[in-house]
Design an enzyme around this catalytic site. Structure first.
Site, mmCIF file in Angstrom:
data_model
loop_
_atom_site.group_PDB
_atom_site.id
_atom_site.type_symbol
_atom_site.label_atom_id
_atom_site.label_comp_id
_atom_site.label_asym_id
_atom_site.label_seq_id
_atom_site.Cartn_x
_atom_site.Cartn_y
_atom_site.Cartn_z
ATOM 1 N N HIS A 64 0.845 -1.188 0.000
ATOM 2 C CA HIS A 64 0.000 0.000 0.000
ATOM 3 C C HIS A 64 0.883 1.242 0.000
ATOM 4 O O HIS A 64 2.096 1.154 0.200
ATOM 5 C CB HIS A 64 -0.939 0.010 1.216
ATOM 6 C CG HIS A 64 -0.241 0.055 2.530
ATOM 7 N ND1 HIS A 64 -0.098 -1.050 3.344
ATOM 8 C CD2 HIS A 64 0.377 1.056 3.179
ATOM 9 C CE1 HIS A 64 0.563 -0.716 4.430
ATOM 10 N NE2 HIS A 64 0.877 0.561 4.353
HETATM 11 P P1 TYD Z 1 -1.485 -2.653 7.390
HETATM 12 O O1 TYD Z 1 -1.013 -1.255 7.653
HETATM 13 O O2 TYD Z 1 -2.079 -2.950 6.053
HETATM 14 O O3 TYD Z 1 -0.280 -3.675 7.668
HETATM 15 P P2 TYD Z 1 1.196 -3.810 7.054
HETATM 16 O O4 TYD Z 1 1.516 -2.565 6.261
HETATM 17 O O5 TYD Z 1 2.058 -3.964 8.247
HETATM 18 O O6 TYD Z 1 1.211 -5.032 6.231
HETATM 19 O O7 TYD Z 1 -2.487 -3.047 8.548
HETATM 20 C C1 TYD Z 1 -3.000 -4.351 8.671
HETATM 21 C C2 TYD Z 1 -4.319 -4.265 9.406
HETATM 22 O O8 TYD Z 1 -4.136 -3.698 10.698
HETATM 23 C C3 TYD Z 1 -5.329 -3.377 8.696
HETATM 24 O O9 TYD Z 1 -6.604 -3.989 8.817
HETATM 25 C C4 TYD Z 1 -5.335 -2.092 9.483
HETATM 26 C C5 TYD Z 1 -4.942 -2.533 10.872
HETATM 27 N N1 TYD Z 1 -4.161 -1.512 11.580
HETATM 28 C C6 TYD Z 1 -4.744 -0.807 12.613
HETATM 29 O O10 TYD Z 1 -5.924 -1.002 12.965
HETATM 30 N N2 TYD Z 1 -4.004 0.141 13.271
HETATM 31 C C7 TYD Z 1 -2.725 0.425 12.926
HETATM 32 O O11 TYD Z 1 -2.093 1.310 13.545
HETATM 33 C C8 TYD Z 1 -2.122 -0.315 11.841
HETATM 34 C C9 TYD Z 1 -0.715 -0.054 11.417
HETATM 35 C C10 TYD Z 1 -2.873 -1.279 11.216
#
Ligand code: TYD
Length: 145
Positions: A64
């Site tokens: 993302h």
């Molecule tokens: P995401 O940021 O997509 O994870 P990564 O970049 O580490 O692969 O987040 C994964 C899931 O966690 C998504 O459903 C959003 C949730 N999330 C939160 O609720 N709070 C947060 O601070 C973060 C970073 C993620």
């Protein structure tokens, strides 16, 4: 680079920026302290911290970009790879030292993979969590350029 960002009031100057920097370290015979301070050695006010751990070695995270969020990522333990796409070029960083931070400005597509066992990735973020700030489609990310 951090001083340059801090002295530039234009938020657009941060778009697509990314660089490694040395974290202030205080060593003595008892070990080391790594220090990060908002608007000083981190070029934004830290509103949130989170960390990735227990990540399976085959897992791929990220995939993302963010509209406004700025982050600093640190391999507190172990190692992992971050591949960054700024819409024109890709860059690969191997993070493996708790004394090095990776700054990432807004509008960077990132993939994170090759987590070593017991790795811990600490993330400092400039905003509270907001799903609205995410760009989760690579096609949408590309349309900006
Ligand atoms: P995401 O940021 O997509 O994870 P990564 O970049 O580490 O692969 O987040 C994964 C899931 O966690 C998504 O459903 C959003 C949730 N999330 C939160 O609720 N709070 C947060 O601070 C973060 C970073 C993620």
């Amino acid at each position: 680079m951090i001083d340059e960002l801090m002295s530039n009031p234009d938020p657009k100057a941060r778009i697509g920026k990314h660089f490694l920097f040395d974290i202030q370290t205080i060593p003595d015979y008892r070990g080391k302290i790594g220090v990060l301070e908002s608007n000083k050695t981190v070029p934004f006010e830290i509103k949130r911290t989170y960390y990735l751990y227990d990540v399976p070695s085959e897992a791929e995270r990220g995939a993302h970009a963010h509209k406004r969020l700025e982050q600093v990522i640190i391999a507190l333990s172990g190692s992992f790879k971050i591949i960054i796409d700024d819409g024109k070029n890709t860059y690969s960083y191997n993070l493996r030292s708790p004394s090095v931070g990776l700054y990432m400005g807004p509008h960077l597509w990132r993939d994170i993979k090759d987590f070593s066992s017991n790795s811990v990735a600490l993330v400092l973020a400039s905003m509270h969590y907001s799903e609205d700030d995410y760009i989760r489609s690579y096609d949408d990310f590309r349309t900006v350029f």
